[in-house]
Design an enzyme around this catalytic site. Structure first.
Site, mmCIF file in Angstrom:
data_model
loop_
_atom_site.group_PDB
_atom_site.id
_atom_site.type_symbol
_atom_site.label_atom_id
_atom_site.label_comp_id
_atom_site.label_asym_id
_atom_site.label_seq_id
_atom_site.Cartn_x
_atom_site.Cartn_y
_atom_site.Cartn_z
ATOM 1 N N GLU A 184 -27.057 4.091 -1.002
ATOM 2 C CA GLU A 184 -26.281 4.226 0.206
ATOM 3 C C GLU A 184 -25.009 3.545 0.414
ATOM 4 O O GLU A 184 -23.926 3.997 0.669
ATOM 5 C CB GLU A 184 -27.208 3.965 1.650
ATOM 6 C CG GLU A 184 -26.613 4.405 2.800
ATOM 7 C CD GLU A 184 -27.432 4.410 4.007
ATOM 8 O OE1 GLU A 184 -28.220 5.182 4.092
ATOM 9 O OE2 GLU A 184 -27.231 3.398 5.033
ATOM 10 N N ARG B 58 8.932 12.172 9.128
ATOM 11 C CA ARG B 58 9.320 11.710 10.514
ATOM 12 C C ARG B 58 10.732 10.673 10.303
ATOM 13 O O ARG B 58 10.696 9.776 9.892
ATOM 14 C CB ARG B 58 8.291 10.755 11.148
ATOM 15 C CG ARG B 58 8.501 10.050 12.233
ATOM 16 C CD ARG B 58 8.466 10.945 13.677
ATOM 17 N NE ARG B 58 8.634 10.193 14.751
ATOM 18 C CZ ARG B 58 9.047 10.753 15.870
ATOM 19 N NH1 ARG B 58 8.887 12.078 15.913
ATOM 20 N NH2 ARG B 58 8.953 9.936 17.092
ATOM 21 N N GLN C 43 11.520 -0.797 5.021
ATOM 22 C CA GLN C 43 10.504 -1.435 4.171
ATOM 23 C C GLN C 43 9.178 -1.701 4.954
ATOM 24 O O GLN C 43 8.178 -1.825 4.196
ATOM 25 C CB GLN C 43 11.230 -2.750 3.807
ATOM 26 C CG GLN C 43 10.768 -3.357 2.684
ATOM 27 C CD GLN C 43 11.334 -4.712 2.364
ATOM 28 O OE1 GLN C 43 11.548 -5.656 3.100
ATOM 29 N NE2 GLN C 43 11.866 -4.580 0.996
#
Ligand code: FAD
Length: 382
Positions: A245, A271, A282
């Site tokens: 799991e 954007r 940056q």
């Protein structure tokens, strides 16, 4: 050392991510809002053999090796934006199908695996109780021996898939004097067995399309044939299922992290703010470079742990290292993706706030981050 995927593995990855993107994402927003588990989508996943990835064909599975299984789960996490559905598949496969496949008798495998792989039988793993979470083996649910088999009494909680399950893998104390190694046993029980009732059903922050509840066991009588493995073998079975799991769910997260990275790069390129794409700033670019680095490290740790399954008992430390790193990185990347998307990321119509809510739980289930650190420290002799 070759890090490339084989042709077959690449095909599995491409096919499952294409399937997931095309078939599983419609209405993910409303399923999340309404906490709706979709049986129809569950069955579509089963058509792709997702619920039986490593199980041999004769029992209805896809017969994949552990690394290929993990690559398939990564593709599911990449393509499917419904984290609850992914979690439901993983909980069923990794904590129920796999222990029955590994420890079941021939008769048990014939009885349960075909239905579990085909998706017609949904399973839930019932270990946690209100007083035993991290200290998993301090459970109080008892299974007492009778002439006909065993009688179980106790209350399990936080059982994923519990409300929709047909089958429950229940861990109970069979000999309190023996402690957890030798004193706990696993039972495969039909949820319709008299004496089993669903208690509280939980509303969750994330993974909302995977339903969860308490399960109450009152004088639940089961035959000897319900015992998985052997009496007293429960702790080993549970640990084996947790190894799978931790690695399998980590793989699913790696896929989702890849998707979040792609969304972030795309948004940073398109954007614009102050006449340039935000990716030229940056602060944003470095955040995304850090995400890429985390993703690559997460994938390598997950593949390494997958490659160690069934090779050595010590692979438990690799599973915990992968689980710890991937779940923490998943939360961080989900948070950074939200920040990069600004106000849009915060809106429910985008997938980002949902994925962030889904990601938060990853450092809690299958053993919290603190418990993974305890396990790692234990293997280091501390
Ligand atoms: C989404 C989700 C799905 C789940 N699905 C299932 C399921 O299908 N079946 C099932 O049986 N259970 C399931 N669980 C339960 C899960 O396994 C437990 O929630 C988890 O193990 C933590 O236990 P707890 O919630 O009781 O927290 P606690 O054990 O009470 O821990 C609380 C805090 O204390 C810390 N802590 C506890 N002990 C130690 C220690 N020794 N050292 C350091 N820190 C410690 C923990 O790390 C945590 O931060 C699920 C939980 C979630 C959130």
């Amino acid at each position: 050392m070759d890090f490339s995927l084989s042709k077959e593995q690449q095909l599995i990855k491409d096919n499952i991510s294409t399937f997931a993107r095309k078939e599983l994402n419609k209405d993910a927003v409303s399923r999340d809002r309404d906490q709706e588990f979709s049986k129809a989508l569950w069955l579509k996943c089963a058509d792709q053999q997702l619920q039986g990835l490593p199980v041999e064909n004769e029992f209805g599975g896809a017969g994949l090796d552990p690394v290929s299984t993990i690559i398939a789960l990564e593709a599911l996490g990449y393509g499917c934006t419904d984290g609850g559905l992914n979690f439901a598949v993983c909980a069923h496969l990794l904590a129920c199908v796999i222990p029955i496949w590994k420890y079941g008798t021939e008769a048990q495998k014939k009885q349960y695996l075909p239905g579990m792989c085909k998706g017609t039988m949904i399973a839930a793993n019932a270990m946690t109780e209100s007083g035993s979470g991290s200290d998993a083996f301090s459970i109080k649910t008892k299974a007492e021996k009778t002439a006909k088999g065993y009688v179980l009494n106790g209350i399990k909680t936080f059982t994923s898939n519990g409300p929709v399950a047909d089958l429950i893998l229940v861990y109970a104390v069979t000999d309190a004097t023996k402690g957890y190694y030798g004193g706990i046993s696993a039972f495969i029980i039909d949820k319709n067995t008299p004496g089993i009732t669903v208690g509280e059903t939980f509303e969750k922050m994330g993974l909302r399309s995977c339903n969860m509840c308490e399960l109450i066991f009152e004088n639940v009588t089961v035959p000897e044939s319900a015992v998985l493995g052997a009496i007293g073998a429960g702790a080993g079975i549970f640990n084996y299922s947790m190894e799978w799991e931790r690695i399998g769910i980590a793989a699913c997260h790696v896929g989702t992290m890849e998707r979040l990275l792609e969304l972030s790069v795309n948004y940073a390129q398109t954007r614009t703010m102050g006449n340039e794409p935000i990716g030229k700033k940056q602060a944003v670019a470095h955040t995304i470079a850090g995400m890429k680095t985390q993703l690559e490290a997460a994938r390598m740790l997950t593949y390494k742990a997958a490659a160690g399954i069934d090779k050595s008992r010590e692979n438990a430390i690799n599973a915990s290292v992968a689980k710890l790193f991937v779940s923490e990185a998943f939360r961080a990347i989900a948070m950074e993706t939200m920040q990069i998307h600004g106000g849009n990321g915060y809106m429910t119509s985008y997938e980002i706030e949902r994925t962030l809510r889904d990601a938060i739980g990853s450092t809690i289930y299958s053993g919290t981050s603190e418990i993974q650190k305890n396990i790692i420290a234990g293997w280091l002799g501390l």
